[in-house]
Write an enzyme that holds these catalytic residues in place. Structure first.
Site, PDB file in Angstrom:
ATOM      1  N   ASN A  49       1.014  -1.177  -0.233  1.00 45.56           N
ATOM      2  CA  ASN A  49       0.007   0.063  -0.189  1.00 45.56           C
ATOM      3  C   ASN A  49       0.946   1.328   0.032  1.00 45.56           C
ATOM      4  O   ASN A  49       1.296   1.685   1.127  1.00 45.56           O
ATOM      5  CB  ASN A  49      -0.922  -0.030   1.065  1.00 45.56           C
ATOM      6  CG  ASN A  49      -1.743   1.183   0.959  1.00 45.56           C
ATOM      7  OD1 ASN A  49      -1.804   1.977   0.369  1.00 45.56           O
ATOM      8  ND2 ASN A  49      -2.938   0.997   2.139  1.00 45.56           N
ATOM      9  N   ARG A  53      -2.435  -2.022  -3.689  1.00 46.33           N
ATOM     10  CA  ARG A  53      -3.801  -1.315  -3.441  1.00 46.33           C
ATOM     11  C   ARG A  53      -3.486  -0.037  -4.278  1.00 46.33           C
ATOM     12  O   ARG A  53      -2.586   0.890  -4.283  1.00 46.33           O
ATOM     13  CB  ARG A  53      -3.647  -0.828  -1.957  1.00 46.33           C
ATOM     14  CG  ARG A  53      -4.958   0.093  -1.716  1.00 46.33           C
ATOM     15  CD  ARG A  53      -5.113   0.902  -0.442  1.00 46.33           C
ATOM     16  NE  ARG A  53      -6.376   1.056  -0.266  1.00 46.33           N
ATOM     17  CZ  ARG A  53      -6.842   0.952   1.245  1.00 46.33           C
ATOM     18  NH1 ARG A  53      -6.151   0.518   2.017  1.00 46.33           N
ATOM     19  NH2 ARG A  53      -8.225   1.080   1.288  1.00 46.33           N
ATOM     20  N   HIS A  67     -13.269   2.770  -0.364  1.00 47.87           N
ATOM     21  CA  HIS A  67     -13.490   1.823   0.690  1.00 47.87           C
ATOM     22  C   HIS A  67     -13.869   0.380   0.054  1.00 47.87           C
ATOM     23  O   HIS A  67     -14.310  -0.501   0.916  1.00 47.87           O
ATOM     24  CB  HIS A  67     -14.149   2.087   2.067  1.00 47.87           C
ATOM     25  CG  HIS A  67     -13.501   3.137   2.734  1.00 47.87           C
ATOM     26  ND1 HIS A  67     -14.366   4.154   3.232  1.00 47.87           N
ATOM     27  CD2 HIS A  67     -12.317   3.328   3.093  1.00 47.87           C
ATOM     28  CE1 HIS A  67     -13.571   4.967   4.106  1.00 47.87           C
ATOM     29  NE2 HIS A  67     -12.302   4.446   4.039  1.00 47.87           N
ATOM     30  N   ARG A 107     -12.048  15.440   7.515  1.00 49.85           N
ATOM     31  CA  ARG A 107     -12.811  15.751   6.586  1.00 49.85           C
ATOM     32  C   ARG A 107     -14.379  16.039   6.929  1.00 49.85           C
ATOM     33  O   ARG A 107     -14.877  15.356   7.810  1.00 49.85           O
ATOM     34  CB  ARG A 107     -12.987  14.691   5.393  1.00 49.85           C
ATOM     35  CG  ARG A 107     -11.882  14.138   4.757  1.00 49.85           C
ATOM     36  CD  ARG A 107     -12.151  13.377   3.457  1.00 49.85           C
ATOM     37  NE  ARG A 107     -10.651  12.620   3.092  1.00 49.85           N
ATOM     38  CZ  ARG A 107     -10.531  11.277   3.176  1.00 49.85           C
ATOM     39  NH1 ARG A 107     -11.496  10.455   3.376  1.00 49.85           N
ATOM     40  NH2 ARG A 107      -9.298  10.940   2.646  1.00 49.85           N
ATOM     41  N   GLU A 152      -8.209  -5.445   4.924  1.00 48.22           N
ATOM     42  CA  GLU A 152      -8.169  -5.168   3.364  1.00 48.22           C
ATOM     43  C   GLU A 152      -6.780  -5.740   2.929  1.00 48.22           C
ATOM     44  O   GLU A 152      -6.911  -6.202   1.669  1.00 48.22           O
ATOM     45  CB  GLU A 152      -7.842  -3.555   3.447  1.00 48.22           C
ATOM     46  CG  GLU A 152      -9.318  -2.887   3.709  1.00 48.22           C
ATOM     47  CD  GLU A 152      -9.036  -1.421   4.096  1.00 48.22           C
ATOM     48  OE1 GLU A 152      -8.428  -1.008   5.132  1.00 48.22           O
ATOM     49  OE2 GLU A 152      -9.766  -0.566   3.210  1.00 48.22           O
TER      50      GLU A 152
END
Ligand code: ADP
Length: 395
Positions: free
Chosen positions: A9, A87, A176, A237, A381
């Site tokens: 990743n 990823r 996601h 955010r 993940e």
């Protein structure tokens, strides 16, 4: 020895890696190369319970990739790797599933750079770094957006001039997706529901947070949009705001639009509201000590999430279960209780005891017998990326 996949990743200033044995789901070694691009780049590697820290000679991604592979070789693990799974944040409309990396795939990921200008270039550096370091191994790209390519048009189009979609790719992409695919499979199996006849509302609540309606294993609605900024309140955010605020704030703060968007991404959400932290654990502790801004931040997070759970339910013919995942979803007893309390109108009622014990890696139903089901599922993940990579390499 089973099939081992190296999962990468690659971010703008870090590369996370893990070596996963697919059959046993075991993480053999994992680590993080961080502060890339800065003066003192380092690699941390965790193996057999011990963490080793290595200073990197140069601070670029390729040096970090080589150091990761060297570390694996030194530990006698280099030969075990059969493929590398990467990823990739944005696959645009080019990718609806994971794929073996070819020159054409790299070109398509490059075409998506304008949609994810921070993430995709870093992901690409990870891929090219691995291609240079281990050219003999197959490389696979696994996309955060791919799962949402099943969104129907009414869910992915914004109510703006259609030309913006056709000419500039303006649409909801959703993110996601790797996590959603993993937890949906796990939830179906745990609840003994066939995946192809299932209906879930799934909330992935980490530092970034989103929620998705998933019908028969496919995404039919999701809260993140063209970028990950839309939807729920997140660590830093804002989630949904009136888009007219950008013009207004640009005028009154004398800043460019992109600077306002940057503040909506990095200085807002739980951090902006609390003035304290983007971390839910810290806010819960502060709220318990009477900090009013921390309490307000948590209330707003809960309120927005509960509204979105109701909205996502409308995107499904029925809801078999509400799934909580991600760091907050898997661990915050308080947050889950507060959200479920707001959902009595939809028939959800908490089981306090089950909610209290379902933390730190435990999974299970947290609602009572009379309630519609809400379940906590631990996402993984890296394992999803490894499983996809293994499946593509085997075929
Ligand atoms: P990322 O999106 O960066 O992968 P995670 O999924 O690890 O993030 O989630 C991080 C969030 O989970 C943080 O807000 C953190 O405070 C929260 N979290 C982790 N453990 C707990 C806990 N025990 N109680 C409340 N929040 C928690």
């Amino acid at each position: 020895m089973g099939l081992h996949i190296l999962v990468i990743n690659s971010g703008s200033s870090s590369i996370k890696f893990s070596l996963i044995e697919v059959d046993t789901h075991k993480t053999v070694i994992s680590g993080l190369a961080e502060k890339l691009g800065l003066e003192t780049a380092v690699l941390h590697a965790k193996h057999n319970g011990e963490t080793q820290t290595i200073e990197l000679e140069k601070n670029d991604h390729e040096t970090a990739m080589q150091a990761i592979l060297k570390t694996l070789q030194e530990k006698g693990l280099g030969k075990e790797i059969k493929a590398v799974g990467h990823r990739v944040v944005h696959g645009g409309e080019y990718f609806s599933s994971s794929t073996i990396v070819t020159p054409e795939v790299i070109k398509a990921i490059e075409k998506c750079v304008p949609y994810a200008p921070l993430h995709n270039p870093a992901n690409l550096i990870g891929i090219t770094g691995a291609l240079h370091a281990v050219p003999e191994l197959p490389q696979v790209a696994v996309f955060d957006t791919a799962f949402h390519q099943t969104l129907p048009q009414h869910a992915y189009l914004y109510a703006v001039p259609t030309e913006w979609y056709k000419e500039h790719g303006v649409r909801r992409y959703g993110f996601h997706g790797i996590s959603y695919r993993f937890v949906t499979q796990e939830a179906a199996s745990s609840l003994q529901i066939p995946l192809d006849n299932s209906a879930f509302v799934c909330a992935h609540l980490g530092n970034g947070a989103s929620i998705t309606a998933i019908l028969n294993g496919k995404s039919v609605d999701t809260s993140m949009g063209f970028t990950p900024l839309e939807g729920l309140v997140m660590g830093t955010r804002s989630g949904d705001i009136d888009p007219a605020l950008i013009g207004y704030l640009s005028d009154v703060l004398k800043k460019e639009a992109h600077e306002i968007v940057d503040m909506l991404n990095k200085k807002s959400g739980l951090l902006g509201l609390s003035g304290l932290s983007n971390d839910m654990r810290e806010l819960e502790a502060a709220a318990a000590n009477g900090d009013e801004r921390a309490k307000t931040a948590i209330e707003i997070f809960v309120f927005r999430l509960a509204k979105y759970i109701a909205a996502m339910s409308v995107s499904l013919p029925r809801v078999d279960a509400l799934i909580f995942t991600g760091g907050i979803g898997e661990n915050s007893v308080l947050l889950r209780r507060k959200v479920i309390e707001r959902l009595a109108v939809l028939g959800y009622f908490i089981d306090e005891e089950a909610n209290g014990r379902t933390i730190r890696g435990k999974a299970g139903i947290i609602t009572n017998q009379q309630s519609k089901k809400a379940i906590v599922i631990n996402t993984n993940e890296e394992l999803m990326i490894a499983m996809d990579t293994a499946a593509l390499v085997k075929s």
